[in-house]
Design an enzyme around this catalytic site. Structure first.
Site, PDB file in Angstrom:
ATOM      1  N   HIS A 130      41.358  26.589  39.520  1.00 17.95           N
ATOM      2  CA  HIS A 130      41.208  26.289  38.085  1.00 17.95           C
ATOM      3  C   HIS A 130      41.906  27.305  37.188  1.00 17.95           C
ATOM      4  O   HIS A 130      42.076  27.061  35.999  1.00 17.95           O
ATOM      5  CB  HIS A 130      39.729  26.084  37.712  1.00 17.95           C
ATOM      6  CG  HIS A 130      38.945  27.337  37.459  1.00 17.95           C
ATOM      7  ND1 HIS A 130      38.143  27.924  38.411  1.00 17.95           N
ATOM      8  CD2 HIS A 130      38.818  28.093  36.348  1.00 17.95           C
ATOM      9  CE1 HIS A 130      37.562  28.999  37.884  1.00 17.95           C
ATOM     10  NE2 HIS A 130      37.953  29.119  36.631  1.00 17.95           N
ATOM     11  N   ASP A 147      36.554  36.508  34.882  1.00 17.22           N
ATOM     12  CA  ASP A 147      36.448  37.028  36.253  1.00 17.22           C
ATOM     13  C   ASP A 147      36.879  35.988  37.284  1.00 17.22           C
ATOM     14  O   ASP A 147      37.086  36.320  38.454  1.00 17.22           O
ATOM     15  CB  ASP A 147      35.004  37.450  36.564  1.00 17.22           C
ATOM     16  CG  ASP A 147      34.548  38.643  35.738  1.00 17.22           C
ATOM     17  OD1 ASP A 147      35.375  39.555  35.532  1.00 17.22           O
ATOM     18  OD2 ASP A 147      33.384  38.654  35.303  1.00 17.22           O
ATOM     19  N   SER A 148      37.003  34.753  36.868  1.00 14.66           N
ATOM     20  CA  SER A 148      37.385  33.674  37.772  1.00 14.66           C
ATOM     21  C   SER A 148      38.636  34.028  38.565  1.00 14.66           C
ATOM     22  O   SER A 148      39.548  34.671  38.038  1.00 14.66           O
ATOM     23  CB  SER A 148      37.697  32.411  36.971  1.00 14.66           C
ATOM     24  OG  SER A 148      36.507  31.757  36.647  1.00 14.66           O
TER      25      SER A 148
HETATM   26  C1  4AZ Z   1      34.211  31.237  33.959  1.00 14.46           C
HETATM   27  O1  4AZ Z   1      34.089  30.532  32.971  1.00 14.46           O
HETATM   28  C2  4AZ Z   1      33.004  31.611  34.717  1.00 14.46           C
HETATM   29  N1  4AZ Z   1      28.561  33.278  36.095  1.00 14.46           N
HETATM   30  C3  4AZ Z   1      33.109  32.451  35.804  1.00 14.46           C
HETATM   31  C4  4AZ Z   1      31.986  32.815  36.518  1.00 14.46           C
HETATM   32  C5  4AZ Z   1      30.768  32.337  36.134  1.00 14.46           C
HETATM   33  C6  4AZ Z   1      30.647  31.495  35.054  1.00 14.46           C
HETATM   34  C7  4AZ Z   1      31.770  31.130  34.341  1.00 14.46           C
HETATM   35  C8  4AZ Z   1      29.572  32.739  36.917  1.00 14.46           C
HETATM   36  O2  4AZ Z   1      35.314  31.640  34.312  1.00 14.46           O
END
Ligand code: 4AZ
Length: 257
Positions: free
Chosen positions: A76, A213-214
């Protein structure tokens, strides 16, 4: 010269006292500090940790170096992008510094089954234009089920938001979160799929990955076992972070890496 030296010693003592107090408070407050509930992490200790940035330098995701010229990230983060739109920044802990190296992306592989984070297959591989001189991380293989046992401590890293809806972090942050049993995560999320996802977090919340953080790592016993993927909010009680279960993609990643 006695005067200035004494003054400097005093100043040093004051600075140490103040930073000591600040660190203590941050550690206790938890919920409003870092990744969410984490603390500064050293890039030297996590040399595989990279971030994805736009061509003008805006950090928007994390990634992990798994070979000298291969980065694993979330689908994503890069689906629909062109390689020319993505740069990989390695060896840089402070986003405002110019340390480390920036590599253009030569090509991009997104898992062909990826449509939405809630359906799984949230994994992608970037091939870099040039190999990078940083130590890659080992990734979970098809026989590594033991690394996914509930309760094992997982390390998460990133430059993402330090509170839900808050500001991203200037510095690399890290935190430890225990792996959650699949049955418990299925109770938290109706779209949880144990075959392609793994959850991590404390039952009471307070420590989590968050937006930005993704694509970054979930590390257990020094092995990359997950990719930061999704979750409801950040650090909420009963809503752990959801990570791509890397072991499920071991064979397809063997081909791509
Ligand atoms: C995000 O939006 C996302 N709490 C990444 C991790 C988490 C939630 C959202 C996990 O990239």
């Amino acid at each position: 010269m006695g005067g200035p030296t004494r003054y400097r010693r005093l100043l040093l003592a004051v600075v140490l006292a103040v930073t000591g107090v600040a660190t203590g408070v941050a550690g206790q407050a938890g919920a409003d500090e870092r990744i969410v509930g984490g603390s500064r992490a050293s890039i030297a200790d996590h040399s595989y940790m990279v971030y994805l940035a736009t061509v003008d330098g805006f950090q928007y995701c994390g990634g992990s170096l798994v070979a000298e010229d291969k980065v694993i990230t979330a689908a994503h983060c890069v689906a629909g992008e062109r390689p020319a739109d993505i740069t990989v920044v390695a060896g840089r802990e402070d986003k405002q510094s110019e340390t480390g190296l920036i590599s253009p992306v030569a090509s991009l592989w997104v898992h062909p089954d990826f449509t939405d984070v809630r359906d799984g297959a949230d994994v992608a591989v970037l091939t870099l234009r040039e190999p990078l001189p940083y130590r890659p991380i080992e990734r979970a293989g098809a026989d590594d089920a033991a690394l996914y046992e509930a309760g094992k401590p997982g390390l998460i890293l990133g430059w993402g938001r330090t509170t839900a809806g808050g500001e991203p972090s200037r510095f690399l942050l890290g935190a430890e979160v225990p792996l959650v049993a699949d049955a418990d995560c299925a109770n938290s999320y109706s779209t949880f799929k144990a075959e392609s996802m793994i959850c991590a977090g404390l039952p009471e919340g307070g420590v989590d990955s968050c937006q930005g953080d993704s694509g970054g790592p979930l590390v257990v016993e020094g092995v990359l076992v997950g990719i930061t993927s999704w979750g409801e909010g950040c650090a909420l009680a009963g809503k752990p972070g959801v990570y791509t279960r890397l072991m499920a993609y071991a064979a397809v990643l063997d081909e791509q890496v």
